[in-house]
Write a protein that holds these residues in place. Structure first.
Motif: not given
Ligand SMILES: C[S@@+](CC[C@H](N)C(=O)[O-])C[C@H]1O[C@@H](n2cnc3c(N)ncnc32)[C@H](O)[C@@H]1O
Length: 470
Positions: A62-64, A88-93, A107-109, A113-115, A249-251, A269-271, A276-278, A297-299
């Motif tokens: 979602p939201a890539r 906030f690499c999500g699925c790695g685009t 890439g960091n997320d 699952l994203a990682a 896979c980190g913050d 970044p997330p909006y 809620d991705y989790y 906890k940290h999303e």
């Molecule tokens: C809008 S999506 C990114 C989508 C990405 N651009 C793509 O094309 O797939 C935002 C991402 O932020 C991640 N995220 C949320 N909280 C985070 C945090 N504290 N640290 C790192 N990533 C986080 C979510 O898991 C989600 O994958």
């Protein structure tokens, strides 16, 4: 000129389509100032462009963002072998585009699952390893209908929602057989194949959740495996001198990335208050044995708390994003670009223009906003952020690092102060006009007026709300 991906239309009578013209434009070399001007020549709607190619197709997310956004900046502002970061690499685009264009990437997320998806999309696998996997899956296929493993144990461990509908006994037994076959692959030390198989399994589970179980599980899984193999093999032919892609896979608020080491950041970044991705990925993570409590906890941007005053979500979000931007400033080399793609959100019928908040906050931490690009999302295509619901436009905020922020992300006083300033401005804005983001039935005037008090309430608790509980 080397085409980076197959364009859909073949040029007729020598006339170039807009996709080919775009590729020609970004494939030239420019000085920095010229490249900034080129940004104005691009039609950012990318209407009818090919967006699903090679490993981009591996897993729904979602939201890539569309690949053309990172591709443009990578081409215009980096050289081969330089390092591109998406915190906030999500699925790695971003990472796939860096990989295809011979740039190293990080890439960091926080979403495990994203990682995993990002790693698999940027890891080439040898033909001989695929032959081993295919043999293993042939054997699995022969016995899968006879195999009923650990169904009761599985059923007890699954969360309640939707399960009876989606995960019936046949489905559970098949998923379990696939999972166990993959574990054998891991035991035999084919780690990359194990991850590859888990992405195919997760993508199958996603289809099950979306389509309500009317799917032949093993058939779909095997088709996905074949399709993904093709994608990676095709990618291997395009990539020369395999670039490095590191996945963490980190913050994003505490990046495990070296200071002053990055040549370009492109991220979305997330909006706030959107998704809620989790929750979205709960079934997948559960099946893959991933621990999602830490991520939950940290999303950033989640909205399952602060129910009575939703504006507290906004201050929390601004604090989180400010910390993430401080980290982006720390790791980026001086004079390099940081590109943040974000859409508008809404909280209690008030429009939240995140890109404006980010641009304002960035000035306090060593960035100079260079320009903001507006792009319309084609809502008919699920590929982009439109599936988040309220979001139909997005903004590309381009910032340049002009100096080191030299601020610690643990400096709660600084974070509170900057967020307070933003929240006070926001309150002034909604004092003049309330309900700037109303869709459907209009709420009462009284209810809207309460928003001003609620924002005041949120300002009172900023210091508490921006704290990170570790
Ligand atoms: C809008 S999506 C990114 C989508 C990405 N651009 C793509 O094309 O797939 C935002 C991402 O932020 C991640 N995220 C949320 N909280 C985070 C945090 N504290 N640290 C790192 N990533 C986080 C979510 O898991 C989600 O994958």
């Amino acid at each position: 000129m080397k085409m980076l991906y197959d364009t859909k239309q073949i040029t007729l009578l020598g006339e170039k389509n807009s996709e080919q013209k775009y590729l020609e434009l970004i494939n030239k070399q420019y000085y920095f100032a010229e490249a900034i001007k080129i940004l104005d020549k691009i039609d950012w709607d990318f209407k009818d462009f090919t967006t699903q190619y090679l490993t981009h197709t591996f897993h729904s997310y979602p939201a890539r963002f569309i690949p053309q956004i990172p591709l443009t900046f990578i081409k215009l502002f980096t050289k081969e072998k330089e390092v591109v970061l998406d915190p906030f690499c999500g699925c790695g685009t971003t990472l796939v585009e860096a990989f295809l264009n011979n740039r190293n990437s990080i890439g960091n997320d926080f979403n495990p699952l994203a990682a995993l998806i990002s790693k698999v999309k940027t890891t080439l696998i040898d033909e001989s390893e695929f032959r081993y996997l295919n043999k293993k899956l042939d054997i699995m296929k022969r016995y899968i209908d006879l195999d009923y493993r650990r169904i009761d144990e599985r059923i007890n461990n699954l969360p309640n929602r939707k399960i009876s509908k989606i995960f019936n006994r046949v489905v559970i037994s098949k998923l379990e057989t696939i999972r166990e076959t993959l574990l054998e692959v891991k035991e035999e030390r084919y780690d990359n194949l194990f991850d590859f198989g888990r992405v195919a399994l997760s993508s199958t589970i996603w289809s099950l959740v979306e389509n309500g179980g009317e799917i032949d599980v093993d058939d779909l899984f095997l088709k996905k495996v074949k399709y993904m193999q093709k994608g990676l093999n095709k990618m291997a032919k395009i990539v020369k001198d395999i670039p490095e892609a590191e996945i963490i896979c980190g913050d994003a608020r505490k990046l495990k990335v070296e200071t002053d080491s990055i040549d370009l950041i492109v991220t979305s970044p997330p909006y706030v208050n959107a998704l809620d991705y989790y929750r979205t990925h709960m079934y997948n993570m559960l099946w893959l044995g991933m621990d999602f409590d830490l991520f939950k906890k940290h999303e950033i941007g989640g909205h399952s708390h602060f129910i009575t005053n939703r504006f507290r979500l906004l201050s929390e979000y601004l604090g989180d994003m400010l910390r993430s931007m401080i980290e982006m400033n720390r790791v980026l080399k001086k004079d390099k670009l940081c590109v943040i793609v974000v859409g508008n959100s809404s909280v209690e019928y008030e429009l939240i223009e995140s890109h404006k908040f980010f641009a304002e906050m960035s000035k306090k931490i060593g960035f100079k906003p260079v320009k903001t690009i507006f792009r319309k999302i084609d809502k008919t295509r699920k590929y982009t952020s439109a599936d988040v619901g309220k979001i139909d436009d997005e903004y590309i905020l381009v910032m340049q690092k002009i100096k080191n922020a030299n601020i610690s992300t643990d400096d709660d006083d600084f974070i509170s102060e900057v967020v307070r300033e933003q929240m006070i401005k926001f309150r002034e804005q909604i004092k003049n006009i309330q309900g700037t983001s109303i869709r459907g039935r209009r709420p009462t005037k009284e209810r809207l007026l309460k928003n001003i008090d609620k924002v005041s309430g949120a300002i009172e608790t900023i210091h508490k709300d921006i704290r990170i509980e570790r």
